[in-house]
Design a protein around this motif. Structure first.
Motif, PDB file in Angstrom:
ATOM      1  N   ALA A 167       0.835  -1.207   0.000  1.00  0.00           N
ATOM      2  CA  ALA A 167       0.000   0.000   0.000  1.00  0.00           C
ATOM      3  C   ALA A 167       0.864   1.249   0.000  1.00  0.00           C
ATOM      4  CB  ALA A 167      -0.939  -0.001   1.196  1.00  0.00           C
ATOM      5  N   GLY A 168       1.871   1.259   0.857  1.00  0.00           N
ATOM      6  CA  GLY A 168       2.783   2.392   0.903  1.00  0.00           C
ATOM      7  C   GLY A 168       3.594   2.530  -0.364  1.00  0.00           C
ATOM      8  N   ALA A 169       3.968   1.390  -0.963  1.00  0.00           N
ATOM      9  CA  ALA A 169       4.731   1.423  -2.209  1.00  0.00           C
ATOM     10  C   ALA A 169       3.896   2.006  -3.338  1.00  0.00           C
ATOM     11  CB  ALA A 169       5.200   0.016  -2.562  1.00  0.00           C
ATOM     12  N   ALA A 170       2.592   1.727  -3.346  1.00  0.00           N
ATOM     13  CA  ALA A 170       1.712   2.309  -4.359  1.00  0.00           C
ATOM     14  C   ALA A 170       1.500   3.791  -4.113  1.00  0.00           C
ATOM     15  CB  ALA A 170       0.367   1.573  -4.359  1.00  0.00           C
ATOM     16  N   ALA A 171       1.473   4.187  -2.839  1.00  0.00           N
ATOM     17  CA  ALA A 171       1.174   5.571  -2.489  1.00  0.00           C
ATOM     18  C   ALA A 171       2.349   6.520  -2.671  1.00  0.00           C
ATOM     19  CB  ALA A 171       0.703   5.638  -1.032  1.00  0.00           C
ATOM     20  N   GLY A 172       3.567   6.054  -2.364  1.00  0.00           N
ATOM     21  CA  GLY A 172       4.722   6.947  -2.298  1.00  0.00           C
ATOM     22  C   GLY A 172       4.946   7.808  -3.527  1.00  0.00           C
ATOM     23  N   SER A 273      -3.384   4.036   3.896  1.00  0.00           N
ATOM     24  CA  SER A 273      -3.758   2.786   3.230  1.00  0.00           C
ATOM     25  C   SER A 273      -5.224   2.494   3.491  1.00  0.00           C
ATOM     26  CB  SER A 273      -2.863   1.639   3.709  1.00  0.00           C
ATOM     27  OG  SER A 273      -2.983   1.465   5.104  1.00  0.00           O
ATOM     28  N   GLY A 274      -5.786   1.575   2.707  1.00  0.00           N
ATOM     29  CA  GLY A 274      -7.218   1.328   2.703  1.00  0.00           C
ATOM     30  C   GLY A 274      -7.882   1.144   4.056  1.00  0.00           C
ATOM     31  N   PRO A 275      -7.305   0.383   5.003  1.00  0.00           N
ATOM     32  CA  PRO A 275      -7.982   0.151   6.282  1.00  0.00           C
ATOM     33  C   PRO A 275      -8.296   1.415   7.078  1.00  0.00           C
ATOM     34  CG  PRO A 275      -6.228  -1.454   5.967  1.00  0.00           C
ATOM     35  CD  PRO A 275      -6.089  -0.445   4.861  1.00  0.00           C
ATOM     36  N   LEU A 276      -7.668   2.523   6.742  1.00  0.00           N
ATOM     37  CA  LEU A 276      -7.915   3.758   7.488  1.00  0.00           C
ATOM     38  C   LEU A 276      -9.380   4.163   7.440  1.00  0.00           C
ATOM     39  CD1 LEU A 276      -6.464   6.065   9.078  1.00  0.00           C
ATOM     40  CD2 LEU A 276      -6.352   7.302   6.896  1.00  0.00           C
ATOM     41  N   THR A 277     -10.062   3.919   6.307  1.00  0.00           N
ATOM     42  CA  THR A 277     -11.446   4.385   6.162  1.00  0.00           C
ATOM     43  C   THR A 277     -12.378   3.279   5.667  1.00  0.00           C
ATOM     44  OG1 THR A 277     -11.015   5.180   3.900  1.00  0.00           O
ATOM     45  CG2 THR A 277     -10.719   6.759   5.705  1.00  0.00           C
ATOM     46  N   GLU A 278     -12.066   2.031   5.980  1.00  0.00           N
ATOM     47  CA  GLU A 278     -12.889   0.936   5.477  1.00  0.00           C
ATOM     48  C   GLU A 278     -14.081   0.635   6.367  1.00  0.00           C
ATOM     49  OE1 GLU A 278     -11.397  -2.457   2.682  1.00  0.00           O
ATOM     50  OE2 GLU A 278     -10.488  -2.621   4.648  1.00  0.00           O
ATOM     51  N   GLY A 279     -15.159   0.156   5.732  1.00  0.00           N
ATOM     52  CA  GLY A 279     -16.266  -0.450   6.451  1.00  0.00           C
ATOM     53  C   GLY A 279     -16.810   0.382   7.590  1.00  0.00           C
ATOM     54  N   ARG A 280     -16.908  -0.245   8.757  1.00  0.00           N
ATOM     55  CA  ARG A 280     -17.486   0.432   9.908  1.00  0.00           C
ATOM     56  C   ARG A 280     -16.615   1.557  10.434  1.00  0.00           C
ATOM     57  NH1 ARG A 280     -19.649  -4.887  12.905  1.00  0.00           N
ATOM     58  NH2 ARG A 280     -17.842  -5.701  11.796  1.00  0.00           N
ATOM     59  N   THR A 294      -7.059   7.373   0.211  1.00  0.00           N
ATOM     60  CA  THR A 294      -6.422   6.116   0.577  1.00  0.00           C
ATOM     61  C   THR A 294      -5.985   5.364  -0.673  1.00  0.00           C
ATOM     62  OG1 THR A 294      -8.555   4.965   0.651  1.00  0.00           O
ATOM     63  CG2 THR A 294      -7.693   5.856   2.734  1.00  0.00           C
ATOM     64  N   PHE A 295      -5.101   4.402  -0.459  1.00  0.00           N
ATOM     65  CA  PHE A 295      -4.541   3.603  -1.536  1.00  0.00           C
ATOM     66  C   PHE A 295      -4.822   2.141  -1.207  1.00  0.00           C
ATOM     67  CE2 PHE A 295      -2.402   7.583  -1.053  1.00  0.00           C
ATOM     68  CZ  PHE A 295      -2.240   8.050  -2.350  1.00  0.00           C
ATOM     69  N   LYS A 397     -24.808   8.481   2.346  1.00  0.00           N
ATOM     70  CA  LYS A 397     -23.661   8.072   3.143  1.00  0.00           C
ATOM     71  C   LYS A 397     -22.365   8.476   2.450  1.00  0.00           C
ATOM     72  CE  LYS A 397     -23.783   4.154   5.251  1.00  0.00           C
ATOM     73  NZ  LYS A 397     -23.821   2.690   5.535  1.00  0.00           N
ATOM     74  N   ARG A 398     -21.277   8.371   3.200  1.00  0.00           N
ATOM     75  CA  ARG A 398     -19.965   8.578   2.605  1.00  0.00           C
ATOM     76  C   ARG A 398     -19.430   7.236   2.121  1.00  0.00           C
ATOM     77  NH1 ARG A 398     -18.562  13.697   3.181  1.00  0.00           N
ATOM     78  NH2 ARG A 398     -19.252  14.883   5.008  1.00  0.00           N
ATOM     79  N   ALA A 399     -18.580   7.289   1.091  1.00  0.00           N
ATOM     80  CA  ALA A 399     -18.027   6.069   0.515  1.00  0.00           C
ATOM     81  C   ALA A 399     -16.611   6.329   0.027  1.00  0.00           C
ATOM     82  CB  ALA A 399     -18.892   5.582  -0.640  1.00  0.00           C
ATOM     83  N   ASN A 400     -15.830   5.250  -0.049  1.00  0.00           N
ATOM     84  CA  ASN A 400     -14.518   5.317  -0.685  1.00  0.00           C
ATOM     85  C   ASN A 400     -14.723   5.153  -2.188  1.00  0.00           C
ATOM     86  OD1 ASN A 400     -12.511   5.328   1.638  1.00  0.00           O
ATOM     87  ND2 ASN A 400     -13.789   3.575   2.189  1.00  0.00           N
TER      88      ASN A 400
END
Length: 411
Positions: A167-172, A273-280, A294-295, A397-400
């Motif tokens: 995730a970080g490698a894709a984001a950097g 990375s994705g888990p920061l704003t996922e799901g609940r 997020t990535f 609602k909000r969504a990614n």
């Protein structure tokens, strides 16, 4: 932009070709008398699978999504795994190795499961893998995992999410191209956090970026005890940073994002990375998550046939929340186990953990809700498309929302 991305996704995804006869029975049975198929016929034949996932601790919600993904596949796929009924033995991973290792030891040595699935924490993976590898049992994880240089270990670990650095490698590189100035890196002080942030700092600095952290190194917060992030956020605000990159998941992600919004750092763009704003997490963050980038490899709005079918089925059962990559990874584990067990039985081989682990190498491409993906034969992690998501309004609602394709990683 959203419609453009969706049209692009349609062109780059293959249709869903669901394997038939697949079931993971997610009942938390304890010490079931049912054993793995050893020549039993008809209604007596079963396959015993271990599910080791957090029922307690900071990642309990991740564990619930994992189990829900398995249950959803069960209920939409006819009741069998590789032609056999399934006895799923569920154990609590907890927060890390102290809970996960003894649970995995029981699953492997006493329950004699064909595979151990669902494990979340990177620290748990590092602790559990030697146990499963010693028994030639596949460890099939739903979360990012660390790298393992020992080929004996790599041969028995299968990641259905990512390798933790990716995730970080894709984001950097993207962050370097879109932020004019130094970026502050912060994350939790455990294996997953180390790997996630290393992926970012390595790729970001290689692209010419500079960290705003005073010592030029990622700031790590105690895990799992940190609930008050304001002292860290105030330091970030005073560091001269032009943006922030982070990895948090579960309850820590909710705490971090909500406190970020009220801190002096709130004026800085927040990437993660994705888990920061996922799901609940996203539901709990509410307005505080607006605009976060997020990535990730999966978002519930990805427009491909597999995901449309998956999300429709998910929403019927879980209208209160969106599916996460953990639920998708569990779904894909089920597809892969179905093929592997069916292959062993078709070859008239004895159904053992070692035979299933060997067969997993020949599963090939599967049509995941994230899109077509295949496990790398060397690293045993997915070769898959990465995306940039933004938290935006999507109806009430909000969504990614997927706004951009990035690199294909995992090859």
């Amino acid at each position: 932009m959203r419609s453009t991305i969706r049209r692009r996704l349609r062109r780059t995804r293959t249709p869903l070709a669901l394997a038939t006869g697949l079931l993971l029975v997610a009942s938390a049975c304890s010490g079931s008398a049912a054993g793995n198929d050893k020549g039993a016929k008809g209604s007596d034949a079963v396959a015993k699978i271990g599910l080791l996932t957090p029922a307690t601790g900071p990642y309990a919600a991740v564990g619930e999504d994992t189990r829900a993904g398995l249950e959803l596949y069960r209920d939409t796929h006819g009741g069998k795994l590789g032609g056999l009924k399934v006895d799923l033995v569920v154990r609590d991973e907890g927060a890390g190795p102290p809970t996960a290792v003894p649970a995995a030891t029981e699953l492997v040595k006493q329950q004699n499961v064909l595979a151990v699935t669902g494990i979340v924490s990177g620290g748990s993976v590092a602790g559990v893998l030697p146990v499963t590898a010693a028994n030639n049992t596949a460890l099939m994880g739903v979360a990012g995992r660390p790298e393992f240089p020992d080929p004996k270990l790599t041969a028995h670990v299968w990641s259905f999410n990512t390798q933790s650095y990716e995730a970080g490698a894709a984001a950097g590189p993207w962050v370097k191209d879109h932020v004019s100035g130094p970026v502050y890196a912060i994350g939790p002080d455990y294996q997953g956090g180390w790997d996630q942030l290393k992926g970012f700092t390595d790729s970001f600095t290689k692209a010419g970026g500079t960290l705003a952290n005073p010592d030029g190194k990622t700031t790590f917060t105690p895990f799992p005890g940190t609930q008050n992030f304001l002292p860290y956020l105030n330091k970030i605000a005073q560091s001269g940073a032009k943006a922030v990159y982070t990895f948090y998941a579960g309850t820590a992600a909710v705490d971090f994002v909500k406190q970020y919004k009220t801190s002096e750092a709130a004026k800085l763009p927040l990437y993660g990375s994705g888990p920061l704003t996922e799901g609940r997490q996203l539901d709990a963050q509410a307005d505080a998550a607006a605009g976060i980038t997020t990535f990730a490899t999966y978002g519930a709005d990805l427009d491909n046939p597999a995901n449309r079918a998956f999300v429709a089925a998910w929403q019927q059962r879980h209208p209160d929340r969106s599916p996460t990559i953990y639920a998708v990874a569990a779904w894909d584990i089920a597809q892969s186990l179905d093929r592997a067990i069916a292959s062993v039985r078709a070859d008239k081989k004895t159904l053992t953990p070692e035979a299933v682990n060997t067969a997993l190498a020949n599963v090939g491409q599967i049509d995941s809700p994230r899109g077509a993906m295949q496990l790398n034969p060397a690293t045993h992690s997915p070769v898959q498309q990465w995306y940039r998501f933004e938290v935006r309004n999507d109806g009430p609602k909000r969504a990614n929302v997927a706004v951009e394709q990035l690199a294909v990683l995992g090859g």
